[in-house]
Design a protein around this motif. Structure first.
Motif, short mmCIF file in Angstrom:
data_model
loop_
_atom_site.label_atom_id
_atom_site.label_comp_id
_atom_site.label_asym_id
_atom_site.label_seq_id
_atom_site.Cartn_x
_atom_site.Cartn_y
_atom_site.Cartn_z
N SER A 74 -1.13 -9.76 -24.97
CA SER A 74 -1.83 -8.49 -25.08
C SER A 74 -2.07 -8.13 -26.54
CB SER A 74 -1.05 -7.37 -24.39
OG SER A 74 0.14 -7.06 -25.09
N ILE A 75 -3.12 -7.34 -26.75
CA ILE A 75 -3.46 -6.82 -28.07
C ILE A 75 -3.88 -5.36 -27.91
CG2 ILE A 75 -4.08 -9.05 -29.10
CD1 ILE A 75 -6.96 -8.54 -28.47
N PRO A 76 -3.86 -4.56 -28.99
CA PRO A 76 -4.22 -3.14 -28.87
C PRO A 76 -5.68 -2.94 -28.48
CG PRO A 76 -3.03 -3.59 -30.92
CD PRO A 76 -3.39 -4.92 -30.34
N ASP A 77 -5.96 -1.78 -27.84
CA ASP A 77 -7.34 -1.47 -27.45
C ASP A 77 -8.01 -0.46 -28.37
OD1 ASP A 77 -6.14 0.93 -26.74
OD2 ASP A 77 -6.37 0.66 -24.59
N GLY A 78 -7.30 0.02 -29.38
CA GLY A 78 -7.90 0.95 -30.33
C GLY A 78 -7.87 2.39 -29.91
N LEU A 79 -7.29 2.69 -28.75
CA LEU A 79 -7.20 4.06 -28.26
C LEU A 79 -5.79 4.61 -28.47
CD1 LEU A 79 -9.10 3.52 -24.90
CD2 LEU A 79 -9.95 4.87 -26.83
N GLU A 80 -5.70 5.93 -28.50
CA GLU A 80 -4.39 6.58 -28.59
C GLU A 80 -3.72 6.54 -27.22
OE1 GLU A 80 -2.98 7.63 -31.39
OE2 GLU A 80 -4.78 6.93 -32.46
N PRO A 81 -2.38 6.58 -27.19
CA PRO A 81 -1.67 6.50 -25.91
C PRO A 81 -2.11 7.54 -24.89
CG PRO A 81 -0.13 6.23 -27.72
CD PRO A 81 -1.46 6.60 -28.34
N GLN A 82 -2.46 8.74 -25.36
CA GLN A 82 -2.83 9.81 -24.44
C GLN A 82 -4.29 9.72 -23.99
OE1 GLN A 82 -2.13 10.16 -27.63
NE2 GLN A 82 -3.59 11.52 -28.65
N ASP A 83 -5.10 8.85 -24.57
CA ASP A 83 -6.52 8.75 -24.21
C ASP A 83 -6.70 8.14 -22.82
OD1 ASP A 83 -7.33 9.80 -26.63
OD2 ASP A 83 -7.68 7.85 -27.57
N SER A 84 -7.69 8.65 -22.10
CA SER A 84 -8.01 8.08 -20.79
C SER A 84 -8.70 6.73 -20.96
CB SER A 84 -8.94 9.03 -20.02
OG SER A 84 -9.43 8.40 -18.85
N ARG A 85 -8.34 5.78 -20.11
CA ARG A 85 -8.99 4.46 -20.11
C ARG A 85 -10.04 4.36 -19.00
NH1 ARG A 85 -4.74 5.02 -23.72
NH2 ARG A 85 -4.60 3.16 -25.03
N THR A 86 -10.27 5.43 -18.24
CA THR A 86 -11.17 5.35 -17.09
C THR A 86 -12.29 6.37 -17.10
OG1 THR A 86 -9.71 6.79 -15.80
CG2 THR A 86 -9.36 4.41 -15.61
N SER A 87 -12.13 7.50 -17.79
CA SER A 87 -13.09 8.60 -17.63
C SER A 87 -14.28 8.53 -18.58
CB SER A 87 -12.37 9.95 -17.82
OG SER A 87 -11.82 10.05 -19.13
N ASP A 88 -14.19 7.75 -19.65
CA ASP A 88 -15.26 7.71 -20.65
C ASP A 88 -15.48 6.27 -21.08
OD1 ASP A 88 -17.04 8.02 -22.75
OD2 ASP A 88 -15.99 9.72 -23.66
N PHE A 89 -16.26 5.53 -20.29
CA PHE A 89 -16.44 4.10 -20.55
C PHE A 89 -17.08 3.82 -21.92
CE2 PHE A 89 -18.95 0.11 -20.04
CZ PHE A 89 -17.87 -0.77 -20.00
N PRO A 90 -18.12 4.58 -22.34
CA PRO A 90 -18.68 4.32 -23.68
C PRO A 90 -17.64 4.45 -24.78
CG PRO A 90 -20.20 5.67 -22.41
CD PRO A 90 -18.92 5.58 -21.61
N LYS A 91 -16.77 5.47 -24.69
CA LYS A 91 -15.72 5.64 -25.70
C LYS A 91 -14.76 4.45 -25.69
CE LYS A 91 -11.85 8.63 -27.02
NZ LYS A 91 -11.09 9.88 -26.70
#
Length: 479
Positions: A74-91
């Motif tokens: 695994s590698i980081p996805d560039g998002l903060e831990p609290q960020d949603s991974r499902t609600s904002d696909f462009p982000k």
């Protein structure tokens, strides 16, 4: 093959369940049939979800990855831990594009410096095409997999032409909903059902632009794989191949499900984000042949309370046994609340689970039909197992998938909304009756059974998907 010559593929899926599954099937195929070592790279967030599902005692018998051939990294996805991974696909996609390439580059460098088997090729989801430059830096072959309907990719690829010909506005978001013949080799489609239309106008515009930018990269790709097969989409594949390289290698489904090894159907699982409740297979064993309605809406679809109630009451009204996948977040992300007394009334003929081993379910002789969100994995799996569908698309490319299921291949029925925008219980019960009990359903079953045969034939030696797959493998081995 000598030890020193062992090919080593790094595989990177888009971090979503429907994209991870076909990539893992491809990984297992490369390892099983062609001796590849696989480094399968998820994001840290997805990797943690997979490990959690793996550790659950209910899934230990099903979860299987040969760790001598397939390693999960695994590698980081560039998002903060609290960020949603499902609600904002462009982000999410922007974060992946801005952060993942250096981490992947570092991982490949470390493998090449420290391990016996150096990386010999890179395979990514087409949505992750921005990672292919990493392969260029390491001078290794590269390929991309589009895990959806080939027609969806063709529509996205040709969207600039549709804009220039005034079939689409420049932002990709039509102002009115009408039936349009967008491409000569595609069926007509309602403009509100274009695959990039999701959420509000701003999100749809961003998705349109992302899709254009992603598919435009196909012009420079030598190997673009598709989880489909020629006989299923021949007109699209013939025409789209005149524009870019199109290599259908599907269906990417474990061989025991295609070749009838019943003893193995309960011992293999995808790398999933949810724990599968295997007890439902024992329940299916107790049902009559071709009697059960299987109901599942994938990993993203959500319902409001009124629609969930109509669905529950519709299943009850069929008077048929049913297996229903009720995710914990199925009701707008809230705790699922079923109609009062529902669970008690259906206890003798209903089985509710939070997640199911879908291929094992669809291949079970008791299953008669599939109420589905029309995600491409579910669609292709249903075709591969010869199961007719009742179509309930939720978003994005699922509407085009439904068009093919209902109008092109004629292997399923569509559900229609009422004046309140709901699919009522009577509509659900009537569709089940048409598919299971009436002559129309018998004709649909004949057509899907024929496609099942074509699907399984495609991966046999000398046939279309088999030949395409071998071309791709030899290229990745630089033969």
């Amino acid at each position: 093959m000598s030890v020193s010559a062992r090919p080593h593929a790094v595989i990177v899926p888009l971090p979503a369940q429907g994209h991870i599954n076909p990539m893992m099937h491809l990984a297992k195929k490369l390892a099983r049939e062609d001796g590849f070592l696989i480094t399968f790279v998820n994001t840290d967030f997805i990797h943690a979800r997979i490990m959690e599902a793996k550790m659950n005692i209910k899934s230990t018998l099903q979860y299987h990855v040969d760790e001598t051939s397939i390693r999960l990294k695994s590698i980081p996805d560039g998002l903060e831990p609290q960020d949603s991974r499902t609600s904002d696909f462009p982000k999410v996609l922007r974060a992946l594009e801005n952060s993942m390439a250096p981490s992947l580059d570092k991982l490949i460098q470390e493998i090449n410096e420290k391990e016996e088997y150096k990386v010999t090729c890179l395979i990514v989801d087409l949505w992750m095409q921005f990672l292919l430059d990493v392969a260029k830096r390491h001078d290794i072959p590269r390929a991309a997999l589009f895990p959806g309907l080939t027609a969806t990719c063709a529509l996205r690829y040709n969207s600039p032409t549709l804009v220039s010909s005034n079939l689409l506005p420049s932002n990709g978001v039509p102002e009115e909903n009408k039936m349009v013949k967008y491409l000569p080799f595609l069926p007509p489609l309602y403009s509100a059902h274009l695959p990039w239309l999701h959420g509000g106008k701003t999100e749809s515009e961003l998705l349109f632009e992302l899709g254009q930018r992603t598919t435009a990269k196909m012009k420079d790709m030598e190997w673009t794989l598709f989880n489909s097969f020629y006989d299923l989409e021949a007109p699209v594949i013939d025409e789209f191949s005149k524009q870019v390289g199109v290599l259908p290698i599907g269906p990417l489904i474990p061989p025991q499900f295609l070749h009838g090894d019943l003893d193995q159907k309960r011992t293999v699982n995808n790398t999933g984000l949810w724990t599968e409740e295997l007890e439902c297979l024992d329940w299916l064993d107790r049902q009559s042949p071709c009697s059960v309605i299987y109901v599942s809406f994938g990993s993203f679809a959500m319902f409001n309370a009124r629609q969930l109630e109509e669905l529950a009451l519709g299943l009850e009204a069929t008077q048929k046994p049913f297996l229903w996948v009720v995710r914990n977040d199925l009701m707008d992300g809230k705790t699922v609340a079923l109609p009062s007394g529902f669970t008690e009334r259906i206890k003798d003929r209903g089985c509710l689970v939070s997640w199911a081993p879908q291929l094992s379910v669809l291949s079970h002789p008791s299953v008669a039909c599939f109420i589905t969100h029309c995600g491409w994995n579910s669609t292709l799996e249903s075709i591969s197992m010869g199961v007719p569908m009742i179509c309930w698309p939720y978003f994005a490319d699922q509407f085009l998938d439904r068009t093919y299921i209902v109008e092109v291949w004629k292997i399923g029925l569509a559900l229609n909304t009422n004046e309140d925008g709901l699919i009522p219980k009577d509509e659900i019960a009537a569709a089940v009756k048409r598919l299971i009990s009436e002559e129309e359903g018998g004709e649909i079953k004949k057509r899907v059974t024929k496609l099942k045969g074509n699907c399984r034939a495609a991966v046999k030696e000398g046939e279309s998907s088999y030949n395409n797959y071998k071309l791709f493998v030899n290229a990745m081995k630089r033969k």
